[in-house]
Design an enzyme around this catalytic site. Structure first.
Site, mmCIF file in Angstrom:
data_model
loop_
_atom_site.group_PDB
_atom_site.id
_atom_site.type_symbol
_atom_site.label_atom_id
_atom_site.label_comp_id
_atom_site.label_asym_id
_atom_site.label_seq_id
_atom_site.Cartn_x
_atom_site.Cartn_y
_atom_site.Cartn_z
ATOM 1 N N ALA A 93 6.946 4.314 -3.546
ATOM 2 C CA ALA A 93 7.538 4.136 -2.218
ATOM 3 C C ALA A 93 9.059 4.109 -2.251
ATOM 4 O O ALA A 93 9.696 4.418 -1.250
ATOM 5 C CB ALA A 93 6.993 2.882 -1.562
ATOM 6 N N THR A 94 9.647 3.763 -3.376
ATOM 7 C CA THR A 94 11.112 3.821 -3.454
ATOM 8 C C THR A 94 11.546 5.266 -3.219
ATOM 9 O O THR A 94 12.457 5.539 -2.426
ATOM 10 C CB THR A 94 11.611 3.311 -4.819
ATOM 11 O OG1 THR A 94 11.198 1.947 -4.963
ATOM 12 C CG2 THR A 94 13.122 3.398 -4.938
ATOM 13 N N ASN A 173 7.648 -7.642 3.090
ATOM 14 C CA ASN A 173 7.102 -7.959 1.767
ATOM 15 C C ASN A 173 7.364 -9.400 1.339
ATOM 16 O O ASN A 173 6.717 -9.890 0.428
ATOM 17 C CB ASN A 173 7.656 -6.991 0.718
ATOM 18 C CG ASN A 173 9.151 -6.810 0.817
ATOM 19 O OD1 ASN A 173 9.662 -6.316 1.826
ATOM 20 N ND2 ASN A 173 9.859 -7.239 -0.196
ATOM 21 N N GLN A 201 3.390 -2.585 2.548
ATOM 22 C CA GLN A 201 2.623 -3.838 2.556
ATOM 23 C C GLN A 201 1.522 -3.829 3.612
ATOM 24 O O GLN A 201 0.572 -4.603 3.522
ATOM 25 C CB GLN A 201 3.555 -5.033 2.801
ATOM 26 C CG GLN A 201 4.601 -5.236 1.709
ATOM 27 C CD GLN A 201 4.017 -5.729 0.391
ATOM 28 O OE1 GLN A 201 2.900 -6.256 0.336
ATOM 29 N NE2 GLN A 201 4.754 -5.562 -0.690
ATOM 30 N N SER A 221 2.693 3.188 -1.138
ATOM 31 C CA SER A 221 2.732 3.044 -2.588
ATOM 32 C C SER A 221 1.347 2.645 -3.087
ATOM 33 O O SER A 221 0.738 1.710 -2.561
ATOM 34 C CB SER A 221 3.738 1.964 -2.980
ATOM 35 O OG SER A 221 3.737 1.800 -4.377
ATOM 36 N N ALA A 222 0.860 3.338 -4.112
ATOM 37 C CA ALA A 222 -0.502 3.067 -4.594
ATOM 38 C C ALA A 222 -0.639 1.673 -5.200
ATOM 39 O O ALA A 222 -1.647 1.002 -4.999
ATOM 40 C CB ALA A 222 -0.900 4.129 -5.633
ATOM 41 N N HIS A 223 0.397 1.231 -5.940
ATOM 42 C CA HIS A 223 0.212 -0.015 -6.696
ATOM 43 C C HIS A 223 0.260 -1.285 -5.841
ATOM 44 O O HIS A 223 0.030 -2.371 -6.345
ATOM 45 C CB HIS A 223 1.192 -0.102 -7.877
ATOM 46 C CG HIS A 223 2.595 -0.505 -7.533
ATOM 47 N ND1 HIS A 223 3.037 -1.800 -7.671
ATOM 48 C CD2 HIS A 223 3.655 0.201 -7.088
ATOM 49 C CE1 HIS A 223 4.326 -1.861 -7.335
ATOM 50 N NE2 HIS A 223 4.719 -0.658 -6.981
ATOM 51 N N THR A 262 5.575 18.631 -11.309
ATOM 52 C CA THR A 262 4.141 18.639 -11.601
ATOM 53 C C THR A 262 3.497 17.363 -11.079
ATOM 54 O O THR A 262 4.017 16.269 -11.306
ATOM 55 C CB THR A 262 3.922 18.749 -13.123
ATOM 56 O OG1 THR A 262 4.540 19.951 -13.567
ATOM 57 C CG2 THR A 262 2.443 18.762 -13.473
ATOM 58 N N CYS A 348 17.324 -13.511 -8.593
ATOM 59 C CA CYS A 348 18.284 -13.570 -9.686
ATOM 60 C C CYS A 348 19.186 -12.357 -9.604
ATOM 61 O O CYS A 348 18.766 -11.245 -9.899
ATOM 62 C CB CYS A 348 17.559 -13.539 -11.023
ATOM 63 S SG CYS A 348 17.474 -15.134 -11.788
HETATM 64 C C1 LIG Z 1 6.989 -2.443 -3.399
HETATM 65 C C2 LIG Z 1 7.668 -1.966 -2.175
HETATM 66 C C3 LIG Z 1 8.436 -0.794 -2.168
HETATM 67 C C4 LIG Z 1 8.679 0.022 -3.414
HETATM 68 O O1 LIG Z 1 7.527 0.650 -3.835
HETATM 69 P P1 LIG Z 1 7.432 1.287 -5.318
HETATM 70 O O2 LIG Z 1 6.213 2.141 -5.261
HETATM 71 O O3 LIG Z 1 7.285 0.117 -6.238
HETATM 72 O O4 LIG Z 1 8.675 2.064 -5.565
HETATM 73 C C5 LIG Z 1 9.005 -0.382 -0.983
HETATM 74 N N1 LIG Z 1 8.832 -1.091 0.137
HETATM 75 C C6 LIG Z 1 8.114 -2.221 0.195
HETATM 76 C C7 LIG Z 1 7.952 -2.950 1.477
HETATM 77 C C8 LIG Z 1 7.515 -2.710 -0.967
HETATM 78 O O5 LIG Z 1 6.820 -3.840 -0.922
#
Ligand SMILES: *Cc1c(COP(=O)(O)O)cnc(C)c1O
Length: 425
Positions: A93-94, A173, A201, A221-223, A262, A348
């Site tokens: 997502a970044t 988030n 989120q 974002s998948a994770h 790719t 931090c």
């Molecule tokens: C985690 C997050 C991102 C970044 O996603 P990544 O896949 O880790 O780069 C962007 N926006 C929000 C709101 C997030 O929580």
């Protein structure tokens, strides 16, 4: 074994994940989530036997990989009410946020140079906006209310002839607050301005329909939804209007020219499966997690006074609980609960502990911000874990308050505001 396949394999796996409490208890699901075992199982063959390049057009290896990618594209599109052709795969997502903002800014720079966003966006949006400011774009960072929301009316006041894009986070988030996305989408349509939302989120937790909500660009974002790390997507609207973006990464013209490189086939397959599961369990999980979250908050409130909820009471992600524990030293609290994986309201930075900018934006004072904890509950959170976390947080906060002279004064009925403080802060 993860690769066994019987008819209840899904329930078995999820049950397995929830069965035994493991320390530290994981309650940081806004930072990342465990890959769902069913997702992992679906991905596994794509690392080994099915290893083709999805853009190899001349043989079976390539075709199989491409078919798997297209299936995932459809699964992800279905989660947000989009069509397959509107999904662009990215590294996360970044990158999606960067592509949405920079890609739009570049494409529309002849039309205008003004972007509207909020003060509580993820850094992937804020830092990209700061970058665009160095390239001659003007960015309005809207303040939010005490719950962390912006309104369509606030945005309407800022839109002018040079405005090309509005970007508003769907669900925050840190504090879990959900924005009035439908009203903002409607406004942007009326004004002819593109609307992007970072829905990382929200996806899989809130029923999202890009058509009904008037969203033109949306980051995923998948994770953050029980898929693998390092894969994401940008939804790019194809009609009413057809959104065009300048690519940031060049070379080969993958993803209809919007993102070359790719494709991460195993990651994308996992992302697709994660989206399919999320859609299927959305309502039941939302409800289950909400009950656990409410249980945690009720327990904390029943045993501790001077605790404050950050964010909106109802317009909030069901897995989010963000609480300030007044009269508790923040760092000591975090040190005292090392058997629980949570995030604190302090970030931090290079030299010091800075209070979270999101908490500051909703008016939480610096001291209180440092005592804040974000509990992020998720698909694998159990009642046993919630009870353990409640017990540990309560006993730790009580112990620290016992050591706090300020708390003792308050309990004796002294109004702290009436005290003449000496020295400086
Ligand atoms: C985690 C997050 C991102 C970044 O996603 P990544 O896949 O880790 O780069 C962007 N926006 C929000 C709101 C997030 O929580």
């Amino acid at each position: 074994m993860l690769l066994k396949s019987n008819t209840d394999s899904k329930n078995d796996h999820q049950g397995e994940m929830r069965k035994k409490m493991k320390l530290p208890v994981y309650m940081d699901n806004h930072a990342t989530t465990a890959v769902d075992p069913e997702v992992f199982q679906t991905m596994a063959p794509y690392f080994t036997e099915i290893f083709g390049n999805a853009s190899s057009r001349n043989h079976e290896y390539g075709w199989t990989a491409e078919a798997a990618v297209e299936k995932a594209r459809a699964q992800i599109a279905a989660l947000i009410g989009a069509s397959e052709k509107e999904i662009v795969f990215t590294s996360g997502a970044t990158e999606s946020d960067n592509l949405a903002l920079i890609g739009t800014a570049e494409m529309l720079k002849e039309k205008g140079n003004h972007i509207i966003t909020t003060q509580v966006e993820h850094k992937a949006i804020l830092d990209t906006c700061h970058y665009l400011e160095t390239k001659g774009f003007e960015v309005t960072y809207l303040p939010v209310d005490q719950y962390g929301r912006v309104s369509a009316e606030q945005i309407a006041k800022e839109i002018h002839a040079k405005t090309i894009l509005v970007s508003v986070i769907y669900a925050n988030n840190e504090i879990g607050t959900i924005n009035p996305i439908g009203a903002i989408g409607k406004l942007c349509k009326e004004k002819g301005v593109l609307f992007h939302t970072d829905a990382v989120q929200a996806a899989g937790k809130i029923d999202i329909d890009v058509q009904a909500l008037g969203i033109d660009l949306l980051s995923l974002s998948a994770h953050k939804m029980y898929g693998p790390k390092g894969v994401g997507a940008l939804y790019v609207r194809r009609r009413n209007p057809r959104v065009r973006l300048s690519p940031m990464i060049h070379g080969g013209g993958h993803e209809r020219g919007m993102r070359s490189g790719t494709l991460n086939v195993p990651g994308i397959v996992g992302f697709g499966k994660a989206a399919e599961i999320a859609k299927k369990v959305l309502v039941t999980e939302c409800d289950r997690v909400k009950k656990l979250r409410d249980r945690l908050w009720e327990k904390i409130q029943s045993e501790l006074d001077e605790v404050y909820l950050n964010g909106h009471a109802t317009e909030r992600l069901t897995g989010n609980l963000n609480v300030s524990f007044a009269f508790v030293e923040g760092e000591s609290l975090m040190m005292g609960i090392k058997d629980i994986a949570v995030s604190s309201g302090s970030a931090c930075t290079s030299a010091s502990l800075e209070p979270s900018y999101v908490l500051r934006a909703i008016g939480v004072g610096e001291d209180l911000a440092h005592t804040s904890i974000r509990f992020g509950l998720g698909r694998f959170t159990t009642e046993e874990e919630v009870d353990y976390v409640a017990k540990r947080v309560i006993e730790t906060a009580k112990k620290l308050r016992h050591l706090s002279p300020l708390y003792e004064l308050v309990k004796e009925g002294v109004d702290l505001k009436s005290i003449q403080w000496t020295g400086h802060h």
